[in-house]
Design an enzyme around this catalytic site. Structure first.
Site, PDB file in Angstrom:
ATOM      1  N   ASP A  50      49.988 -21.164  45.989  1.00  0.00           N
ATOM      2  CA  ASP A  50      49.513 -20.805  44.645  1.00  0.00           C
ATOM      3  C   ASP A  50      49.982 -21.821  43.609  1.00  0.00           C
ATOM      4  O   ASP A  50      49.265 -22.158  42.683  1.00  0.00           O
ATOM      5  CB  ASP A  50      50.033 -19.417  44.239  1.00  0.00           C
ATOM      6  CG  ASP A  50      49.309 -18.333  45.015  1.00  0.00           C
ATOM      7  OD1 ASP A  50      48.389 -18.683  45.799  1.00  0.00           O
ATOM      8  OD2 ASP A  50      49.669 -17.153  44.851  1.00  0.00           O
ATOM      9  N   LEU A 100      22.312   2.119  14.086  1.00  0.00           N
ATOM     10  CA  LEU A 100      22.770   3.222  13.236  1.00  0.00           C
ATOM     11  C   LEU A 100      21.754   3.533  12.153  1.00  0.00           C
ATOM     12  O   LEU A 100      21.066   2.643  11.659  1.00  0.00           O
ATOM     13  CB  LEU A 100      24.093   2.840  12.565  1.00  0.00           C
ATOM     14  CG  LEU A 100      25.316   2.724  13.464  1.00  0.00           C
ATOM     15  CD1 LEU A 100      26.470   2.098  12.688  1.00  0.00           C
ATOM     16  CD2 LEU A 100      25.719   4.097  13.987  1.00  0.00           C
ATOM     17  N   LYS A 131      31.982  -1.877   8.529  1.00  0.00           N
ATOM     18  CA  LYS A 131      30.867  -2.316   9.380  1.00  0.00           C
ATOM     19  C   LYS A 131      30.838  -3.839   9.325  1.00  0.00           C
ATOM     20  O   LYS A 131      30.507  -4.435   8.297  1.00  0.00           O
ATOM     21  CB  LYS A 131      29.563  -1.731   8.853  1.00  0.00           C
ATOM     22  CG  LYS A 131      28.361  -2.065   9.690  1.00  0.00           C
ATOM     23  CD  LYS A 131      27.178  -1.219   9.251  1.00  0.00           C
ATOM     24  CE  LYS A 131      25.963  -1.436  10.111  1.00  0.00           C
ATOM     25  NZ  LYS A 131      25.393  -2.773  10.006  1.00  0.00           N
ATOM     26  N   ARG A 152      22.617  -7.292  22.459  1.00  0.00           N
ATOM     27  CA  ARG A 152      21.843  -6.047  22.467  1.00  0.00           C
ATOM     28  C   ARG A 152      20.526  -6.213  23.210  1.00  0.00           C
ATOM     29  O   ARG A 152      20.057  -5.289  23.844  1.00  0.00           O
ATOM     30  CB  ARG A 152      21.526  -5.609  21.031  1.00  0.00           C
ATOM     31  CG  ARG A 152      22.647  -4.874  20.387  1.00  0.00           C
ATOM     32  CD  ARG A 152      22.161  -4.190  19.129  1.00  0.00           C
ATOM     33  NE  ARG A 152      21.386  -3.013  19.437  1.00  0.00           N
ATOM     34  CZ  ARG A 152      20.329  -2.603  18.755  1.00  0.00           C
ATOM     35  NH1 ARG A 152      19.901  -3.279  17.733  1.00  0.00           N
ATOM     36  NH2 ARG A 152      19.683  -1.504  19.103  1.00  0.00           N
ATOM     37  N   GLU A 188      31.709  -6.271  17.793  1.00  0.00           N
ATOM     38  CA  GLU A 188      30.914  -7.155  16.950  1.00  0.00           C
ATOM     39  C   GLU A 188      31.504  -8.564  17.014  1.00  0.00           C
ATOM     40  O   GLU A 188      32.701  -8.751  16.780  1.00  0.00           O
ATOM     41  CB  GLU A 188      30.973  -6.619  15.511  1.00  0.00           C
ATOM     42  CG  GLU A 188      29.913  -7.156  14.606  1.00  0.00           C
ATOM     43  CD  GLU A 188      28.565  -6.423  14.728  1.00  0.00           C
ATOM     44  OE1 GLU A 188      28.385  -5.597  15.673  1.00  0.00           O
ATOM     45  OE2 GLU A 188      27.680  -6.697  13.903  1.00  0.00           O
ATOM     46  N   LYS A 304      31.758   8.056  11.517  1.00  0.00           N
ATOM     47  CA  LYS A 304      31.512   8.528  12.882  1.00  0.00           C
ATOM     48  C   LYS A 304      32.265   9.817  13.157  1.00  0.00           C
ATOM     49  O   LYS A 304      33.361  10.014  12.620  1.00  0.00           O
ATOM     50  CB  LYS A 304      32.039   7.527  13.920  1.00  0.00           C
ATOM     51  CG  LYS A 304      31.615   6.136  13.745  1.00  0.00           C
ATOM     52  CD  LYS A 304      32.362   5.232  14.721  1.00  0.00           C
ATOM     53  CE  LYS A 304      31.724   3.865  14.690  1.00  0.00           C
ATOM     54  NZ  LYS A 304      32.406   2.907  15.541  1.00  0.00           N
ATOM     55  N   LYS A 328      25.534   1.499   3.346  1.00  0.00           N
ATOM     56  CA  LYS A 328      25.348   0.100   2.943  1.00  0.00           C
ATOM     57  C   LYS A 328      25.746  -0.075   1.481  1.00  0.00           C
ATOM     58  O   LYS A 328      25.236   0.641   0.623  1.00  0.00           O
ATOM     59  CB  LYS A 328      23.877  -0.302   3.108  1.00  0.00           C
ATOM     60  CG  LYS A 328      23.413  -0.360   4.551  1.00  0.00           C
ATOM     61  CD  LYS A 328      24.230  -1.350   5.321  1.00  0.00           C
ATOM     62  CE  LYS A 328      23.575  -1.878   6.533  1.00  0.00           C
ATOM     63  NZ  LYS A 328      22.612  -2.882   6.471  1.00  0.00           N
ATOM     64  N   CYS A 422      17.690 -41.049  -8.544  1.00  0.00           N
ATOM     65  CA  CYS A 422      18.820 -40.375  -7.901  1.00  0.00           C
ATOM     66  C   CYS A 422      20.089 -40.538  -8.758  1.00  0.00           C
ATOM     67  O   CYS A 422      20.448 -41.669  -9.106  1.00  0.00           O
ATOM     68  CB  CYS A 422      19.038 -40.979  -6.514  1.00  0.00           C
ATOM     69  SG  CYS A 422      20.552 -40.427  -5.729  1.00  0.00           S
ATOM     70  N   CYS A 440      15.920 -38.154  -2.749  1.00  0.00           N
ATOM     71  CA  CYS A 440      16.224 -39.530  -3.086  1.00  0.00           C
ATOM     72  C   CYS A 440      15.638 -40.411  -1.992  1.00  0.00           C
ATOM     73  O   CYS A 440      15.756 -40.107  -0.810  1.00  0.00           O
ATOM     74  CB  CYS A 440      17.747 -39.711  -3.138  1.00  0.00           C
ATOM     75  SG  CYS A 440      18.246 -41.427  -2.991  1.00  0.00           S
TER      76      CYS A 440
HETATM   77  S1  IVH Z   1      29.048   1.959  15.735  1.00  0.00           S
HETATM   78  C1  IVH Z   1      27.161   3.639  19.440  1.00  0.00           C
HETATM   79  N1  IVH Z   1      30.842   0.669  14.336  1.00  0.00           N
HETATM   80  O1  IVH Z   1      26.252  -2.239  13.192  1.00  0.00           O
HETATM   81  C2  IVH Z   1      27.833   2.783  18.458  1.00  0.00           C
HETATM   82  N2  IVH Z   1      28.731  -0.357  14.636  1.00  0.00           N
HETATM   83  O2  IVH Z   1      23.599  -1.070  12.355  1.00  0.00           O
HETATM   84  C3  IVH Z   1      26.962   2.480  17.313  1.00  0.00           C
HETATM   85  N3  IVH Z   1      28.554  -2.584  13.645  1.00  0.00           N
HETATM   86  O3  IVH Z   1      24.471  -2.680  16.133  1.00  0.00           O
HETATM   87  C4  IVH Z   1      27.512   1.454  16.401  1.00  0.00           C
HETATM   88  N4  IVH Z   1      30.588  -2.688  12.823  1.00  0.00           N
HETATM   89  O4  IVH Z   1      26.555  -4.045  15.924  1.00  0.00           O
HETATM   90  C5  IVH Z   1      29.591   0.650  14.820  1.00  0.00           C
HETATM   91  N5  IVH Z   1      32.523  -0.367  13.121  1.00  0.00           N
HETATM   92  C6  IVH Z   1      31.310  -0.385  13.627  1.00  0.00           C
HETATM   93  C7  IVH Z   1      30.446  -1.490  13.444  1.00  0.00           C
HETATM   94  C8  IVH Z   1      29.157  -1.422  13.960  1.00  0.00           C
HETATM   95  C9  IVH Z   1      29.431  -3.326  12.959  1.00  0.00           C
HETATM   96  C10 IVH Z   1      27.168  -2.984  13.937  1.00  0.00           C
HETATM   97  C11 IVH Z   1      26.759  -2.791  15.363  1.00  0.00           C
HETATM   98  C12 IVH Z   1      25.449  -2.076  15.340  1.00  0.00           C
HETATM   99  C13 IVH Z   1      25.043  -2.158  13.911  1.00  0.00           C
HETATM  100  C14 IVH Z   1      24.273  -0.908  13.546  1.00  0.00           C
END
Ligand code: IVH
Length: 686
Positions: A50, A100, A131, A152, A188, A304, A328, A422, A440
């Site tokens: 090894d 989401l 997010k 994805r 992410e 969540k 958002k 220029c 330019c």
């Molecule tokens: S939960 C089943 N948590 O946002 C899990 N998503 O608009 C569902 N994202 O495609 C997602 N930060 O890529 C979750 N803390 C976070 C997140 C997150 C970023 C992204 C994720 C998803 C998108 C949904």
């Protein structure tokens, strides 16, 4: 090299090798390691200890580190106990990667909390998380080893295999301390602001496309084919969900995150447990306040359900779970005074009007400049110097002026027009056809020098090895080069270059200098390509060099003469004439001449050449030759290559996916041949 050599644990400076030696040594080491892998994993008959294996691997890694551009995804150093996977193959998702439901106001958040709460009798716990603004990935670990990473893709059925690229992300754990049999996590991938700015600065230096925001850049980076680019650009990861875990159970999301953190995962930071709608809104507001101070982008907050069995009960629609929503944040806007408009000349020569603003706090940073895009934008919004303007960070990244507070316009507000020369080099500016861009036209404009040099040195032009973006940047910063012509006097600074180490050791400096020296002998068409005349690419440069024996006669040509050349329209002819008319160009050509750069075309080959008098049009993808290789062969043999099929075309050379040119050839009864026939033609008539 024998196996024995490789085991000596000497400290060796791999940068002193020539490139060829490095390539040979890499091939040898990779083959040895691959053989030992096979003996160990497949045949169960290891031949070395090894420690010796580790020494070989270390040597390979050191060598690859010294020659990073020779690293490839198939190297044993990039594979952990598994096989090589192709980048971007489609792989089935085991757990769908849902998206989401977005919500944009407090009432929607309250509705969600209430709806979920009403589903269950006991108190409901929510988790509020930032997010992250990046792209979603699913990571699979088998027995504690990272084995697969997917984007994805379509979210439900398949994702793209980006395993090799993900391996290059520094904070992605490749092995886990508690190796459960089967684990899948979701997270992410993002690019921190600082890294994003670095990438775009570099793109700008090489005249490449700028990324609009860190998310686009992260997505583009993860989906490209060279894993080294991922490492260079500095992508990073946050994990936000446990998708699947065999051999271990959790009751809540927060417990799973805590365990994932113990396993070394970079778990989503700053998550808060809440019970009431008010608490949830407070947590959302807190993340909202902090979002502008973070070193990476977030585009909302995710709310969540914490309890995992309750998540199951609530389930999901085909696209999104019923147990989570994304809030958002609105982009931040402010009003401030437009103090002045200045003009920036980018590295591509594009003139951009920039607003100089009374400094204002916006999206976490102090904004004192904003882009005004172009003259059309200024005119459409009637923006004048002295106005009060609304400013916003589009996508929270690039500050832009959105509009004017007209009722408050001061009487002395001034209109603005982009200059006709220029501001950096004084050459005329020119509005591009069918575009709002003004550029330019300077042939030696200092603002564009880095891009000019990189282009000048590129394969299709002067073909100088070792003059990539980093080296060019170092030479400019060190003050070694202020004009293209200075490249040819770099040899006078050899000792200083070696001493400073800005482009490597003695060997690298000498390689570069001898590459530049050899380029002096390039034929005229390469030099003309390298000068970067607008609308004149390699093909048009070949036509010019094929019709004028030397630079002086070309410089004396007028528009009418140039219009008579094959494929030369008014735009190209005019571009050539106005380029050579510039004082800057004359000085540059003169300096290049004095530096001994050749100003003549390929010498005429005595006697008839096989394709003399024949005109070819290339279309589609040829199996063995690139377009430029085929073009070069044809021209070397005396033929001409044209971009359009006409009755004068002798042959159309068609490859795969040939398009309208093939139809045109058939219409005009021009003979159509394939690559093999072209090669035969080249040989037969000789
Ligand atoms: S939960 C089943 N948590 O946002 C899990 N998503 O608009 C569902 N994202 O495609 C997602 N930060 O890529 C979750 N803390 C976070 C997140 C997150 C970023 C992204 C994720 C998803 C998108 C949904």
């Amino acid at each position: 090299m024998t196996d024995g050599d490789a085991f000596t644990a000497e400290i060796f400076d791999f940068t002193t090798l020539t490139r060829l030696e490095a390539v040979a040594m890499l091939a040898d080491l990779r083959a040895q390691i691959a053989r030992h892998n096979r003996l160990y994993y497949d045949e169960d008959q290891p031949e070395i200890s090894d420690e010796d294996y580790d020494a070989l691997m270390r040597r390979l890694r050191d060598l690859e580190q010294a020659w990073p551009d020779l690293l490839d995804a198939g190297s044993p150093s990039q594979i952990v106990g598994g096989t090589v996977r192709p980048v971007l193959g489609a792989v089935a998702h085991r757990v769908p990667m849902l998206s989401l439901q977005d919500v944009f106001n407090q009432d929607d958040v309250r509705d969600f909390v209430q709806r979920v709460g009403a589903t269950f009798e006991e108190t409901t716990v929510f988790v509020v998380e930032p997010k992250i603004d990046g792209l979603s990935v699913a990571l699979r670990y088998e027995n504690g080893l990272f084995t697969l990473g997917l984007t994805r893709g379509d979210g439900v059925h398949t994702g793209e295999d980006v395993t090799m690229n993900l391996r290059m992300i520094k904070n992605l754990p490749l092995t886990l301390p508690e190796p459960v049999a089967d684990l899948e996590v979701r997270g992410e991938v993002y690019l921190p602001f600082e890294a994003f700015e670095r990438v775009n600065a570099r793109q700008e230096a090489i005249g490449g496309k700028l990324f609009a925001n860190p998310r686009n850049c992260a997505a583009g980076t993860l989906r490209q084919l060279d894993p080294n680019v991922v490492r260079e650009r500095g992508l990073a990861l946050f994990i936000f969900n446990l998708q699947l875990c065999r051999g271990k159970t959790f009751q809540t999301h927060s417990q799973s995150l805590a365990w994932l953190a113990e396993q070394g995962f970079p778990v989503i930071p700053d998550y808060t447990l809440c019970q009431t709608a008010d608490e949830v809104l407070q947590a959302v507001a807190r993340i909202g306040e902090q979002r502008f101070r973070l070193p990476y982008g977030i585009d909302g907050a995710v709310i969540k359900l914490d309890d995992l069995s309750r998540r199951e009960q609530m389930g999901a629609t085909s696209k999104m779970p019923r147990w989570a929503v994304a809030y958002k944040y609105p982009p931040e806007k402010k009003e401030t005074r437009l103090l002045d408009i200045v003009v920036q000349v980018g590295r591509t020569g594009r003139l951009t009007p920039m607003a100089i603003l009374k400094p204002v706090q916006l999206a976490g940073t102090t904004v004192s400049r904003a882009t005004l895009h172009n003259q059309d934008y200024i005119d459409a919004l009637d923006i004048r110097i002295g106005d009060l303007v609304q400013v916003q960070k589009a996508g929270d990244i690039i500050p832009a002026v959105l509009g004017v507070n007209l009722p408050k316009r001061p009487p002395d507000a001034r209109k603005f027009k982009l200059p006709t020369t220029c501001p950096v080099c004084g050459a005329p500016t020119e509005r591009e056809q069918d575009s709002a861009d003004v550029r330019c036209t300077g042939s030696d404009c200092p603002a564009q020098l880095a891009r000019h040099i990189i282009y000048f040195a590129s394969k299709n032009a002067m073909n100088i090895d070792g003059l990539g973006p980093a080296t060019v940047e170092a030479l400019l910063q060190g003050g070694y080069v202020e004009s293209l012509a200075d490249l040819f006097s770099l040899n006078q600074h050899r000792d200083r270059l070696i001493e400073s180490g800005i482009i490597g050791k003695e060997k690298s400096v000498d390689n570069l200098l001898s590459g530049i020296d050899a380029a002096r002998q390039n034929p005229l068409d390469r030099l003309l390509t390298g000068l970067g005349i607008r609308n004149i690419g390699r093909q048009a440069a070949r036509v010019l060099a094929g019709n004028y024996p030397d630079m002086d006669s070309l410089m004396a040509a007028d528009e009418e003469q140039l219009l008579a050349l094959p494929d030369f329209g008014q735009v190209s002819a005019r571009a050539v004439v106005s380029f050579f008319r510039q004082e800057q160009t004359k000085i540059l050509i003169d300096r290049l001449k004095r530096a001994g750069v050749r100003m003549t075309g390929e010498s005429q080959i005595a006697g008839r050449r096989p394709l003399d008098g024949l005109t070819f049009v290339l279309t589609g993808t040829l199996p063995g030759l690139s377009r430029s290789q085929a073009g070069e062969l044809i021209e070397k043999a005396g033929g001409k290559v044209s971009g359009a099929v006409s009755a004068k075309t002798s042959y159309v050379v068609a490859g795969e996916a040939a398009g309208s040119k093939l139809d045109k050839a058939n219409q005009l009864a021009v003979p159509v041949i394939d690559e093999a026939e072209l090669l035969r033609l080249l040989e037969e008539e000789e």
